[in-house]
Scaffold this active site. Structure first.
Site, PDB file in Angstrom:
ATOM      1  CB  SER A   1     -57.367 -22.284  37.374  1.00 22.15           C
ATOM      2  OG  SER A   1     -59.171 -22.363  36.360  1.00 22.15           O
TER       3      SER A   1
ATOM      4  CD  GLU B   1      -2.859  -0.610   0.196  1.00 28.18           C
ATOM      5  OE1 GLU B   1      -3.408   0.741  -0.371  1.00 28.18           O
ATOM      6  OE2 GLU B   1      -3.255  -1.373  -0.100  1.00 28.18           O
TER       7      GLU B   1
END
Length: 836
Positions: free
Chosen positions: A486, A111
């Site tokens: 219930s 690079e």
């Protein structure tokens, strides 16, 4: 004369510059000197102009000193292992010293080979790029240094223009003034995009080679170094030749720069590319609905991205410690899905109703489809073609298989025609491997929710909010409001006990009507069977879940007391209607499970939590569920004194003796009531089944002194599950399977009675005090039991042993007949459990 001469005088002041002044004047008289001065002024003025146009509004390079890249959030389970990661960008941040020397040399060679020499700008490279761009009509090439790439990636946009290049140059010079070369490289190697959603070199090493940077070979390092400019040009199988050529070029550059020898270069160039299809994930993202709920909680607290604050879920790098228990979660998922499959069994194949275009890109479409198969050995598939007696199916990994007609012969729901006849290309289905082929599977339409909570802390250990979170992210454990039926009755009896009643209080199981006003008239309640049992104890009424006894108790106690207690327990805020006592109000399974945990915790407040604490990326705790101070808890070593403990801050929501009395009666529900199928687990358990009207939903909530589990099953759009559906038949078996997988090997722990409880021998049916005989633990339906009473509330009347024996002898034939009845009162309670 004098005045006239004075007024005409002129004076010229000159600074004595010695030899310099005349020399400059003589030099300026030459034409070439003026040209040279103009030429010298042009770049200075140009620089000033460029600065005014491009550099004045640029971000400060000093911000890079505190720059923090977006990092994923990691979630740990109860054992400390990482179990989930929330990320949009795969990234792992390393320090400069952690990168291998050859890795840095590979990126510099590929690079920016003069990185350590230039001041941020490669002037010869810029001249070459300008010449190339002027003589070429293709894509403009650049001469960006690593510093310029840092400026672009972190401070600028990806705009492709000369304007951006000028801004890059200014910023690069600023960055070089602020940061060292090592700091610049660290930012670059942690931030650069390298394909496969990998940001930074460490993430790319995992994505391409499933290795850490320390374990990469020279050839693998060189490969990663060629990716920054165009990662998508070198990461696919058909691009291997191009990738190898480019990698070998990078190796040659490393040799020319003196970083490696010719022998090392030749050996690396001879190596195969070696990239893999995808990493073997070090973190197996698990948890389904549990982790989705954790994500929701985090997003609501911190937001998603950096724009929402420094601790965004997808950018903040948080470390989250949860109470997620992997073993319990896996058992809960399996037990819940098995329960849904048992209910849906024999109902035929259900078409999921999903299809895709198989002419192109079917693999990605299948992977993106909202379809979850649940079981690990089931697979999502798409019908690619159908011919003769078999169909070709495709999977998300691109492979294909065969589905013979004989393995899809179950009838489609609502028809008598085999499911194979309805399969068409593009349909998404669930299959399971069957030898060399596959068999069709059906995903149930019915759903529900399940929560497992720790009693003493409220920590949620497991959660299942449906069949599969990939199919629907709607979490029925926390978001679905359903009637509890219930399972609400223990709250009614808790309020009754606080009002002076006892477990041995006699309540009439008989007709009961209430006047609801001129508009609604009179409402009469009934038991399912149409039969009434007459006067019975409260314990018997709760164990057998008698509706008439419940509404009579609620009427006597007062609905205001009951709804106030329900609100205090976090179940819901209800109006004072008598039907609320039978579970007509809506709530979630999480809320009901927590209410039962409070009962098991002797009435002390606990709140359901999933997150223990949260740390930021630097390890600082930024959120803690338990905020109690604990002096000495962080001591480096034991000082010989008692173990430090945080102070108790629990709020007493209800009388601890009342809470224990209810839990003790709920133990009877398991021992001889509507959940007695759980008695075979052979350990102290309490619980309550529930079935709402329709029956639309079936419930079970209960557990041990340590862990409470809540389950409900029902359709998302409420409708009847069928007349046979009961909490004891559908929901309780889910808990049973879960319990056998998780708690049967745990030590047996008894429910602890609080101080003040009086233990009295009573006749279970009449509630009278007993003398002359003792309870036995061998017979779950023994006539004499130990009952828990508050002080000064035990029964005043007594019954002799002989009277009990005579009664048991006289009623034995009736009990045997009742046991053989198909539609007994227990069945009624399961079918009708909640409403009217």
């Amino acid at each position: 004369m004098t005045e006239t001469s004075n007024s005409s005088m002129r004076f010229t002041l000159r600074r004595d510059m010695g030899e310099i002044g005349p020399a400059l004047r003589r030099l300026w008289a030459h034409r070439w000197a003026k040209i040279a001065a103009v030429l010298l002024a042009i770049p200075i003025l140009a620089y000033i102009a460029l600065w005014l146009v491009f550099a004045r509004g640029l971000p400060s390079a000093e911000t890079l000193l505190t720059y923090e890249p977006a990092l994923p959030t990691h979630v740990r389970g109860i054992n400390g292992e990482i179990v989930q990661t929330y990320a949009r960008e795969r990234r792992v941040e390393l320090e400069y010293e952690e990168y291998p020397r050859q890795m840095i040399e590979a990126f510099i060679s590929a690079e920016d080979k003069t990185f350590f020499q230039h001041g941020g700008i490669d002037y010869p490279g810029i001249i070459r790029a300008i010449f190339t761009n002027l003589t070429s009509s293709g894509r403009p090439v650049g001469a960006s240094t690593i510093t310029q790439q840092v400026a672009k990636n972190l401070l600028l946009s990806n705009e492709l223009s000369y304007t951006r290049k000028v801004k890059e140059a200014f910023l690069a010079r600023r960055i070089e003034d602020v940061l060292t070369k090592e700091q610049i490289l660290e930012l670059y190697l942690n931030q650069i995009f390298l394909g496969r959603n990998a940001y930074g070199v460490q993430a790319a090493a995992r994505a391409y080679f499933d290795k850490d940077v320390d374990d990469l070979t020279l050839a693998e390092m060189a490969y990663l170094a060629i990716l920054p400019k165009a990662p998508n040009n070198y990461n696919r199988p058909h691009q291997e030749a191009r990738a190898i050529a480019r990698r070998n070029w990078a190796l040659g550059e490393m040799e020319r720069n003196g970083f490696i020898t010719a022998a090392e270069r030749a050996e690396a160039q001879a190596a195969p590319l070696g990239i893999i299809n995808g990493p073997r994930e070090s973190v197996e993202n698990v948890g389904g609905y549990y982790m989705e709920e954790v994500r929701r909680l985090l997003v609501s607290k911190f937001g998603e991205d950096i724009e929402d604050g420094p601790h965004g879920v997808y950018s903040g790098g948080l470390w989250v410690r949860t109470s997620y228990n992997p073993e319990m979660q896996k058992a809960a998922e399996k037990a819940f899905r098995d329960g849904l499959m048992r209910f849906a069994g024999g109902k035929g194949w259900r078409d999921p109703g999903l299809s895709i275009d198989v002419s192109e890109g079917w693999r990605n479409q299948l992977a993106a489809a909202p379809f979850g198969v649940g079981y690990d050995d089931w697979r999502a598939a798409v019908v690619l073609s159908k011919e003769g007696g078999s169909a070709t199916i495709g999977f998300t990994d691109g492979s294909t298989g065969t589905l013979p007609a004989s393995a899809a012969d179950m009838p489609k729901r609502g028809t008598g025609t085999p499911a194979f006849s309805f399969l068409q290309p593009g349909m998404i289905i669930a299959v399971k491997r069957n030898g060399d082929s596959y068999a069709l599977r059906s995903i149930p339409e019915v759903s529900g929710g399940m929560v497992v909570e720790e009693v003493s802390t409220g920590r949620v250990l497991a959660m299942q909010g449906g069949w599969d979170v990939r199919e629907s992210v709607f979490n029925r454990a926390t978001q679905a409001k359903r009637q509890p039926g219930s399972t609400f009755k223990p709250i009614v009896y808790s309020a009754a006990l606080d009002s002076g009643m006892t477990p041995a209080s006699i309540i009439v199981d008989g007709p009961f009507c209430v006047w609801q006003g001129a508009g609604l008239g009179q409402k009469c309640f009934r038991n399912y069977s149409g039969r009434n049992a007459g006067p019975q104890t409260m314990r018997w009424g709760l164990e057998q879940s008698r509706n008439l006894m419940t509404v009579r108790t609620a009427n006597q106690t007062g609905m205001e007391r009951i709804t106030r207690l329900a609100k205090a327990l976090g179940v819901g805020d209800y109006p004072n209607y008598i039907s609320i006592s039978l579970g007509a109000g809506e709530t979630t399974v999480m809320q009901m499970t927590n209410a039962f945990a409070i009962l098991a915790n002797n009435g002390k407040e606990v709140k359901p939590t999933m997150i223990d604490y949260i740390q930021d990326r630097h390890g600082k705790v930024i959120y803690r569920t338990d905020t109690r101070p604990c002096e000495g808890c962080d001591a480096p070593d034991w000082d010989g004194k008692p173990m430090p403990r945080p102070p108790l801050r629990t709020k007493q929501l209800m009388d601890p003796m009342t809470a224990y009395q209810v839990v003790h009666m709920l133990e009877g529900v398991v021992t001889r009531g509507t959940a007695q199928r759980l008695r075979d687990l052979d350990r102290p358990l309490f619980g309550k089944t529930g079935t709402t009207s329709g029956p639309n939903d079936v419930w079970f909530i209960g557990g041990t002194p340590d862990i409470v589990t809540g389950v409900y099953v029902g359709y998302d759009r409420p409708r009847s599950l069928g007349g046979w559906a009961q909490g004891g038949r559908i929901a309780a078996p889910i808990f049973e399977e879960f319990a056998r997988a998780t708690i049967v090997d745990r030590p047996k722990v008894q429910f602890r009675a609080p101080a003040g409880i009086r233990w009295v021998r009573i006749d279970r049916r009449s509630g009278r005090k007993v003398f002359g005989t003792w309870p036995t633990g061998e017979d779950p339906k023994a006539a004499v039991i130990w009952e828990a009473f508050k002080p000064e509330t035990e029964p005043r009347r007594s019954i002799r042993r002989e009277q009990i024996a005579e009664r048991e002898s006289a009623t034995a034939p009736v009990r045997r007949a009742t046991a053989t009845r198909q539609a007994d009162d227990s069945d009624f309670l399961q079918r009708e459990g909640g409403i009217y």
